[in-house]
Each structure stands twice: as C-alpha cells, then as structure tokens.
Write a protein that holds these residues in place. Structure first.
Motif, PDB file in Angstrom:
ATOM      1  N   ARG A  12       4.555   5.760  13.913  1.00 30.09           N
ATOM      2  CA  ARG A  12       5.946   5.341  14.132  1.00 30.09           C
ATOM      3  C   ARG A  12       6.757   6.475  14.781  1.00 30.09           C
ATOM      4  N   THR A  44       0.490   7.822   6.859  1.00 31.46           N
ATOM      5  CA  THR A  44      -0.003   8.018   8.234  1.00 31.46           C
ATOM      6  C   THR A  44       0.623   7.018   9.209  1.00 31.46           C
ATOM      7  N   GLY A  45       1.101   5.883   8.696  1.00 32.56           N
ATOM      8  CA  GLY A  45       1.818   4.950   9.571  1.00 32.56           C
ATOM      9  C   GLY A  45       3.063   5.611  10.145  1.00 32.56           C
ATOM     10  N   ALA A  46       3.674   6.501   9.341  1.00 32.25           N
ATOM     11  CA  ALA A  46       4.886   7.194   9.801  1.00 32.25           C
ATOM     12  C   ALA A  46       4.573   8.091  11.000  1.00 32.25           C
ATOM     13  N   ALA A  85       7.851  -0.427  14.710  1.00 39.13           N
ATOM     14  CA  ALA A  85       6.547  -0.801  14.124  1.00 39.13           C
ATOM     15  C   ALA A  85       5.652  -1.434  15.186  1.00 39.13           C
ATOM     16  N   ARG A 112      -4.466   2.574   8.019  1.00 39.59           N
ATOM     17  CA  ARG A 112      -5.329   1.465   8.406  1.00 39.59           C
ATOM     18  C   ARG A 112      -6.805   1.867   8.462  1.00 39.59           C
ATOM     19  N   ASP A 129      -3.842  -4.931  14.972  1.00 33.12           N
ATOM     20  CA  ASP A 129      -4.405  -3.873  14.116  1.00 33.12           C
ATOM     21  C   ASP A 129      -5.832  -4.195  13.660  1.00 33.12           C
ATOM     22  N   ARG A 182       1.197  -8.183  15.002  1.00 30.07           N
ATOM     23  CA  ARG A 182       0.808  -6.814  14.634  1.00 30.07           C
ATOM     24  C   ARG A 182      -0.506  -6.830  13.832  1.00 30.07           C
ATOM     25  N   GLN A 205      -4.302  14.646  10.046  1.00 29.15           N
ATOM     26  CA  GLN A 205      -4.537  13.907   8.798  1.00 29.15           C
ATOM     27  C   GLN A 205      -5.651  14.556   7.977  1.00 29.15           C
ATOM     28  N   ARG A 250      11.942   2.931  10.729  1.00 30.62           N
ATOM     29  CA  ARG A 250      11.680   1.754   9.886  1.00 30.62           C
ATOM     30  C   ARG A 250      12.153   0.435  10.483  1.00 30.62           C
ATOM     31  N   ARG A 265      -5.019   8.398  18.783  1.00 30.81           N
ATOM     32  CA  ARG A 265      -5.647   8.461  17.455  1.00 30.81           C
ATOM     33  C   ARG A 265      -6.365   9.802  17.267  1.00 30.81           C
ATOM     34  N   ALA A 312      -1.110   2.774  18.665  1.00 30.20           N
ATOM     35  CA  ALA A 312      -2.239   3.037  17.764  1.00 30.20           C
ATOM     36  C   ALA A 312      -3.557   2.482  18.296  1.00 30.20           C
ATOM     37  N   LYS A 318       0.818  -1.218   0.000  1.00 30.88           N
ATOM     38  CA  LYS A 318       0.000   0.000   0.000  1.00 30.88           C
ATOM     39  C   LYS A 318       0.852   1.269   0.000  1.00 30.88           C
ATOM     40  N   SER A 339       2.163   0.090  16.662  1.00 28.46           N
ATOM     41  CA  SER A 339       0.897  -0.640  16.630  1.00 28.46           C
ATOM     42  C   SER A 339       0.241  -0.650  18.018  1.00 28.46           C
TER      43      SER A 339
HETATM   44  O1   DC Z   1       1.749   1.310   7.922  1.00 24.00           O
HETATM   45  P1   DC Z   1       2.827   1.092   8.997  1.00 24.00           P
HETATM   46  O2   DC Z   1       3.322  -0.315   9.051  1.00 24.00           O
HETATM   47  O3   DC Z   1       3.942   2.078   8.864  1.00 24.00           O
HETATM   48  O4   DC Z   1       2.080   1.402  10.389  1.00 24.00           O
HETATM   49  C1   DC Z   1       2.678   1.188  11.641  1.00 24.00           C
HETATM   50  C2   DC Z   1       1.584   0.942  12.682  1.00 24.00           C
HETATM   51  O5   DC Z   1       0.834   2.142  12.883  1.00 24.00           O
HETATM   52  C3   DC Z   1       0.567  -0.111  12.308  1.00 24.00           C
HETATM   53  O6   DC Z   1       0.904  -1.396  12.781  1.00 24.00           O
HETATM   54  C4   DC Z   1      -0.713   0.369  12.928  1.00 24.00           C
HETATM   55  C5   DC Z   1      -0.547   1.853  13.068  1.00 24.00           C
HETATM   56  N1   DC Z   1      -1.348   2.631  12.126  1.00 24.00           N
HETATM   57  C6   DC Z   1      -2.674   2.831  12.446  1.00 24.00           C
HETATM   58  O7   DC Z   1      -3.163   2.290  13.428  1.00 24.00           O
HETATM   59  N2   DC Z   1      -3.444   3.635  11.667  1.00 24.00           N
HETATM   60  C7   DC Z   1      -2.941   4.203  10.562  1.00 24.00           C
HETATM   61  N3   DC Z   1      -3.733   5.013   9.817  1.00 24.00           N
HETATM   62  C8   DC Z   1      -1.602   3.974  10.191  1.00 24.00           C
HETATM   63  C9   DC Z   1      -0.836   3.155  10.987  1.00 24.00           C
END
Ligand code: DC
Length: 214
Positions: free
Chosen positions: A36, A31-33, A80, A118, A172, A168, A100, A75, A93, A87, A13, A84
């Motif tokens: 992280r 948004t994962g960043a 990660a 996600r 998630d 993970r 976002q 990374r 959130r 998150a 993705k 999670s």
């Molecule tokens: O996409 P990623 O692997 O970089 O995301 C790292 C963690 O962040 C993922 O395990 C869950 C969380 N995450 C989330 O809950 N919601 C998002 N929109 C993006 C990431």
C-alpha cells in the motif's frame, strides 16, 4: 517463534496478527502496508493509476518510506486496488522480500515475530513455526470492510466495496507470482461466523500446543 498469517482482504488476519503480537510480546509486520505504501508513493508522484511504470514502482519499493506504512492515507480502497496491481509485479515483490525476511530474522524487540499478508507462509517464510490461513465468505468480508471504511470517516457503499473486493480477490489469487493460497502446513480458519476474540483464542490454542511440543 515466527508466525505467518495469510488470507484474503477483510478476513480478520490483520486484527489477529496485531492481537497475537500484543499478547505474545512479539513484533508485528503488516506486509500489505508495504504494498500500500508503494502504491501511495506512486499516487503522490502523480502517476496515472491505469498505467503503472514498473521501474518507478520498483524504485519506490527500494526507497520505501516506512512512515507511509503508518499513514491513514493507505487505508482507502483506491490504494488497496493499486497495491494489488503493483503486487503482481515480480520485480516489486523481490524488492520487498528482503525487507520482510530481515524483519523476521531479527525482530526489533528480540522476541518472536508475526507477519501477515498473502505469501508469507508460502514464499517469504516457508519455514515459519506456525502458519495460519484466514478466509471468510466474501459478502461478510465486504460488509466488514464497508463498516470499517465508514468508521474511518470514508464514504463506502456495500455494493461497490463488494465489487472491488471480488476483483482484488481474483487478482491476488490468480497472479503468476506468489498468488494467495494456503501453505500445505497452514492451519485454515474460516472466520465467517466467529469474531475477533474467538479467532484470537483459537489461534492461541494452536500456539500453545505448538509451544508445548517444541
Ligand atoms: O492485506 P492488504 O489488504 O493490506 O493488502 C493490500 C494488497 O497488497 C493486496 O490486495 C495484495 C498485496 N499484498 C501481497 O500481494 N502480498 C502480501 N504479502 C501482502 C499484500
């Protein structure tokens, strides 16, 4: 146009989102960043990764150091996994939601935006113009992630990467707030047997159809 891309770890993705944004001259938000980066700032503050102080995590999110989202240090599999965990906190959130939505409402270049994560199509931008949900077989994803980590100079063993990914994924997908799931109007794509270029071509064909209709 706003494009929302959700999916599992190492599903492709992120690569799709980046390539789509580049091709369409749209802005991209990984948004994962963000999650992280919150995890990394907590680690830098010396927290015990087995005990997350929610207030401290919310503070890190509200004082988000965006430069950390570009750091290669985010990374690692340890970051990660902590991301999670963090998150799953509704308070964290909520803190990141505004940022976002603001990005999507006013993309820096003034064109469209691509956001991947996600819960983009379900919670952050339920009215996004085009939504994709990307997934693939977990062994294939773990293999991709192992190779990616090795290419980045980190040590990685497939078995360990697979085990961490299973945990993970489970977290998630089953957390109470904003779990990973496909929005009802998302286009689901399984990337187990297609490469990044084929995925981009497929996504662009959906984009063009959508563009023509509107
Ligand atoms: O996409 P990623 O692997 O970089 O995301 C790292 C963690 O962040 C993922 O395990 C869950 C969380 N995450 C989330 O809950 N919601 C998002 N929109 C993006 C990431």
């Amino acid at each position: 146009m706003i494009i929302a891309i959700d999916g599992s770890a190492a599903s492709g993705k992120g690569t799709l989102a980046r390539k789509l944004a580049l091709r369409l001259n749209y802005d991209y938000l990984d948004t994962g960043a963000l999650y992280r980066a919150v995890a990394l700032s907590l680690m830098k503050a010396g927290i015990d990764v087995n005990y997350i102080d929610e207030n401290q995590a919310v503070k890190c999110a509200s004082e988000m150091d965006l430069t950390l989202t570009k750091s290669p240090e985010i990374r690692t599999d340890l970051v990660a996994s902590l991301a999670s965990n963090i998150a799953s906190l509704a308070t964290v959130r909520a803190e990141l939601l505004t940022l976002q939505r603001a990005f999507a409402a006013a993309p820096p270049s003034g064109n469209g935006a691509v956001l991947d994560g996600r819960d983009i199509g379900t919670i952050i931008l339920p009215d996004a113009d085009l939504k994709f949900f990307i997934d693939a077989n977990i062994s294939i994803r773990a293999d991709r992630r192992t190779k990616e980590l090795l290419r980045g100079g980190q040590s990685a063993i497939f078995r360990d990467v697979l085990a961490a990914m299973k945990i993970r994924d489970y977290r998630d997908r089953t957390r109470l707030v904003a779990p990973l799931r496909a929005a009802e109007d998302a286009i689901s794509i399984d990337t187990s047997n297609i490469d990044a270029d084929a995925l981009l071509a497929l996504a662009l064909s959906y984009f063009e159809t959508k563009h023509r209709v509107e």
